[in-house]
Motif scaffolding. Sequence first.
Motif, PDB file in Angstrom:
ATOM      1  N   HIS A   1      64.041   5.954  43.581  1.00 41.11           N
ATOM      2  CA  HIS A   1      63.793   5.422  44.865  1.00 41.11           C
ATOM      3  C   HIS A   1      62.967   3.977  44.592  1.00 41.11           C
ATOM      4  CE1 HIS A   1      62.771   9.392  47.170  1.00 41.11           C
ATOM      5  NE2 HIS A   1      63.881   9.391  46.241  1.00 41.11           N
ATOM      6  N   GLN A   2      63.214   3.256  43.328  1.00 43.53           N
ATOM      7  CA  GLN A   2      62.471   2.041  42.972  1.00 43.53           C
ATOM      8  C   GLN A   2      62.820   0.924  44.072  1.00 43.53           C
ATOM      9  OE1 GLN A   2      63.469   0.671  39.165  1.00 43.53           O
ATOM     10  NE2 GLN A   2      62.588  -1.625  39.721  1.00 43.53           N
ATOM     11  N   ILE A   3      64.122   0.772  44.391  1.00 43.75           N
ATOM     12  CA  ILE A   3      64.600  -0.198  45.193  1.00 43.75           C
ATOM     13  C   ILE A   3      63.821  -0.108  46.624  1.00 43.75           C
ATOM     14  CG2 ILE A   3      66.254  -1.419  46.484  1.00 43.75           C
ATOM     15  CD1 ILE A   3      68.212  -0.732  43.898  1.00 43.75           C
ATOM     16  N   GLY A   4      64.045   0.967  47.279  1.00 45.79           N
ATOM     17  CA  GLY A   4      63.408   1.234  48.344  1.00 45.79           C
ATOM     18  C   GLY A   4      61.871   1.134  48.617  1.00 45.79           C
ATOM     19  N   ALA A   5      61.157   1.542  47.306  1.00 44.34           N
ATOM     20  CA  ALA A   5      59.771   1.454  47.272  1.00 44.34           C
ATOM     21  C   ALA A   5      59.399   0.127  47.227  1.00 44.34           C
ATOM     22  CB  ALA A   5      59.307   2.560  46.110  1.00 44.34           C
ATOM     23  N   GLN A   6      59.993  -0.571  46.571  1.00 43.35           N
ATOM     24  CA  GLN A   6      59.532  -1.938  46.113  1.00 43.35           C
ATOM     25  C   GLN A   6      59.895  -2.860  47.192  1.00 43.35           C
ATOM     26  OE1 GLN A   6      60.851  -2.507  41.752  1.00 43.35           O
ATOM     27  NE2 GLN A   6      59.269  -3.877  42.043  1.00 43.35           N
ATOM     28  N   LEU A   7      61.075  -2.876  47.996  1.00 43.26           N
ATOM     29  CA  LEU A   7      61.258  -3.642  49.018  1.00 43.26           C
ATOM     30  C   LEU A   7      60.382  -3.165  50.260  1.00 43.26           C
ATOM     31  CD1 LEU A   7      65.216  -3.702  49.232  1.00 43.26           C
ATOM     32  CD2 LEU A   7      63.366  -5.474  48.461  1.00 43.26           C
ATOM     33  N   SER A   8      60.004  -2.083  50.578  1.00 39.21           N
ATOM     34  CA  SER A   8      59.264  -1.658  51.495  1.00 39.21           C
ATOM     35  C   SER A   8      57.754  -2.269  51.228  1.00 39.21           C
ATOM     36  CB  SER A   8      58.940  -0.038  51.494  1.00 39.21           C
ATOM     37  OG  SER A   8      57.857   0.166  52.341  1.00 39.21           O
ATOM     38  N   TYR A   9      57.260  -2.183  49.807  1.00 38.77           N
ATOM     39  CA  TYR A   9      55.907  -2.789  49.441  1.00 38.77           C
ATOM     40  C   TYR A   9      56.110  -4.123  49.971  1.00 38.77           C
ATOM     41  CZ  TYR A   9      51.978  -3.877  46.486  1.00 38.77           C
ATOM     42  OH  TYR A   9      50.679  -4.485  46.129  1.00 38.77           O
ATOM     43  N   LEU A  10      57.116  -5.041  49.721  1.00 36.28           N
ATOM     44  CA  LEU A  10      57.113  -6.491  49.972  1.00 36.28           C
ATOM     45  C   LEU A  10      57.064  -6.490  51.525  1.00 36.28           C
ATOM     46  CD1 LEU A  10      59.783  -7.476  47.380  1.00 36.28           C
ATOM     47  CD2 LEU A  10      57.295  -7.970  47.497  1.00 36.28           C
ATOM     48  N   GLY A  11      57.236  -5.469  52.673  1.00 41.98           N
ATOM     49  CA  GLY A  11      57.265  -5.706  53.743  1.00 41.98           C
ATOM     50  C   GLY A  11      58.530  -5.581  54.401  1.00 41.98           C
ATOM     51  N   PHE A  12      59.709  -5.229  53.730  1.00 38.79           N
ATOM     52  CA  PHE A  12      61.069  -5.107  54.066  1.00 38.79           C
ATOM     53  C   PHE A  12      61.811  -3.876  53.588  1.00 38.79           C
ATOM     54  CE2 PHE A  12      60.083  -9.703  54.114  1.00 38.79           C
ATOM     55  CZ  PHE A  12      60.666 -10.126  55.265  1.00 38.79           C
ATOM     56  N   PRO A  13      61.357  -2.753  54.403  1.00 41.81           N
ATOM     57  CA  PRO A  13      61.846  -1.564  54.135  1.00 41.81           C
ATOM     58  C   PRO A  13      63.451  -1.704  54.366  1.00 41.81           C
ATOM     59  CG  PRO A  13      60.479  -0.958  55.960  1.00 41.81           C
ATOM     60  CD  PRO A  13      60.424  -2.600  55.497  1.00 41.81           C
ATOM     61  N   ILE A  14      64.206  -0.863  53.615  1.00 38.83           N
ATOM     62  CA  ILE A  14      65.737  -0.641  53.751  1.00 38.83           C
ATOM     63  C   ILE A  14      65.930   0.154  55.094  1.00 38.83           C
ATOM     64  CG2 ILE A  14      67.876   0.232  52.839  1.00 38.83           C
ATOM     65  CD1 ILE A  14      66.575   0.118  50.179  1.00 38.83           C
ATOM     66  N   VAL A  15      66.969  -0.408  56.035  1.00 33.23           N
ATOM     67  CA  VAL A  15      67.448   0.062  57.129  1.00 33.23           C
ATOM     68  C   VAL A  15      67.985   1.414  57.062  1.00 33.23           C
ATOM     69  CG1 VAL A  15      68.901   0.065  59.240  1.00 33.23           C
ATOM     70  CG2 VAL A  15      68.005  -2.122  58.292  1.00 33.23           C
ATOM     71  N   GLY A  16      67.471   2.724  57.523  1.00 34.39           N
ATOM     72  CA  GLY A  16      67.699   4.040  57.426  1.00 34.39           C
ATOM     73  C   GLY A  16      67.064   4.576  56.429  1.00 34.39           C
ATOM     74  N   ASP A  17      66.198   4.087  55.549  1.00 33.16           N
ATOM     75  CA  ASP A  17      65.176   4.542  54.816  1.00 33.16           C
ATOM     76  C   ASP A  17      63.935   5.152  55.125  1.00 33.16           C
ATOM     77  OD1 ASP A  17      64.170   5.675  52.473  1.00 33.16           O
ATOM     78  OD2 ASP A  17      64.378   3.845  51.158  1.00 33.16           O
ATOM     79  N   GLU A  18      63.898   6.006  56.016  1.00 29.05           N
ATOM     80  CA  GLU A  18      62.692   6.467  56.674  1.00 29.05           C
ATOM     81  C   GLU A  18      61.597   6.793  55.821  1.00 29.05           C
ATOM     82  OE1 GLU A  18      63.458   8.545  60.322  1.00 29.05           O
ATOM     83  OE2 GLU A  18      65.680   8.373  60.111  1.00 29.05           O
ATOM     84  N   LEU A  19      61.871   7.264  54.765  1.00 26.89           N
ATOM     85  CA  LEU A  19      60.937   7.627  53.561  1.00 26.89           C
ATOM     86  C   LEU A  19      60.052   6.541  53.403  1.00 26.89           C
ATOM     87  CD1 LEU A  19      59.810   9.890  51.685  1.00 26.89           C
ATOM     88  CD2 LEU A  19      61.314   9.220  49.933  1.00 26.89           C
ATOM     89  N   TYR A  20      60.445   5.337  53.364  1.00 26.81           N
ATOM     90  CA  TYR A  20      59.687   4.269  53.136  1.00 26.81           C
ATOM     91  C   TYR A  20      59.527   3.196  54.289  1.00 26.81           C
ATOM     92  CZ  TYR A  20      59.746   5.975  48.153  1.00 26.81           C
ATOM     93  OH  TYR A  20      59.694   6.523  47.136  1.00 26.81           O
ATOM     94  N   GLY A  21      59.744   3.776  55.362  1.00 29.60           N
ATOM     95  CA  GLY A  21      59.317   3.022  56.766  1.00 29.60           C
ATOM     96  C   GLY A  21      60.418   2.255  57.238  1.00 29.60           C
ATOM     97  N   GLY A  22      61.696   2.399  56.777  1.00 28.85           N
ATOM     98  CA  GLY A  22      62.886   1.665  57.327  1.00 28.85           C
ATOM     99  C   GLY A  22      63.107   2.306  58.702  1.00 28.85           C
ATOM    100  N   GLU A  23      63.804   1.351  59.501  1.00 34.19           N
ATOM    101  CA  GLU A  23      64.099   2.024  60.972  1.00 34.19           C
ATOM    102  C   GLU A  23      65.243   3.024  60.877  1.00 34.19           C
ATOM    103  OE1 GLU A  23      67.381  -1.208  62.725  1.00 34.19           O
ATOM    104  OE2 GLU A  23      65.277  -1.619  62.785  1.00 34.19           O
ATOM    105  N   LYS A  24      65.026   3.758  61.918  1.00 39.59           N
ATOM    106  CA  LYS A  24      66.174   5.020  61.894  1.00 39.59           C
ATOM    107  C   LYS A  24      67.565   4.479  61.991  1.00 39.59           C
ATOM    108  CE  LYS A  24      66.467   9.433  64.301  1.00 39.59           C
ATOM    109  NZ  LYS A  24      66.058  10.544  63.587  1.00 39.59           N
ATOM    110  N   SER A  25      68.471   5.252  61.255  1.00 37.91           N
ATOM    111  CA  SER A  25      69.764   4.878  61.127  1.00 37.91           C
ATOM    112  C   SER A  25      70.733   5.941  61.223  1.00 37.91           C
ATOM    113  CB  SER A  25      70.048   3.426  60.433  1.00 37.91           C
ATOM    114  OG  SER A  25      71.380   3.105  60.336  1.00 37.91           O
ATOM    115  N   GLU A  26      72.037   5.885  61.431  1.00 33.76           N
ATOM    116  CA  GLU A  26      72.685   7.007  60.988  1.00 33.76           C
ATOM    117  C   GLU A  26      72.939   7.194  59.349  1.00 33.76           C
ATOM    118  OE1 GLU A  26      76.633   6.652  62.875  1.00 33.76           O
ATOM    119  OE2 GLU A  26      75.583   6.428  64.825  1.00 33.76           O
ATOM    120  N   ARG A  27      72.685   5.953  58.773  1.00 34.61           N
ATOM    121  CA  ARG A  27      72.727   6.162  57.181  1.00 34.61           C
ATOM    122  C   ARG A  27      71.686   5.157  56.699  1.00 34.61           C
ATOM    123  NH1 ARG A  27      76.371   1.938  55.068  1.00 34.61           N
ATOM    124  NH2 ARG A  27      75.781   3.017  53.066  1.00 34.61           N
TER     125      ARG A  27
END
Length: 143
Positions: free
Chosen positions: A101-127
């Motif tokens: 989960h490194q990419i998702g965790a680090q991008l979220s820490y920088l304030g930019f969670p991946i779209v669809g990665d709800e575990l790390y705060g990303g907005e809800k998406s189909e994928r």
Amino acid sequence: MDFGTSGLLILAKSNEKYEEIRSNFLNIVRNKYYLAVVKGDFKFKGKFEHFLKSSGKSGSKQQVFSEKISDSVMGSLQVFKVLYQNGYSLLLVKLQTGLRHQIGAQLSYLGFPIVGDELYGGEKSERMFLHAWRYEIQESIFH
């Protein structure tokens, strides 16, 4: 590669090659590149190093820290913005280490969670919008 990430398949012509690749994956794959979509205009560029520590049920989530704490491991990646359009940034991520989960965790820490990665705060998406784009593999594996 984490579940939910799209992208590459590595095929082996024999069980022997498959086992060789699987058992030596970290040594065989030299560079790993990913594409990610995040909400907002990603203003950063370059190398990011943070300390990650597994948390949650069965280590299902990574906590990110700016300084080393007990049982943490350094995660390093390089990030470059490819495009900003309609409120989203397309990022090219070169993974220096390969933590769960490194990419998702680090991008979220920088304030930019991946779209669809709800575990790390990303907005809800189909994928989840994380795509394994390119792996550079040690040439000797093909012989």
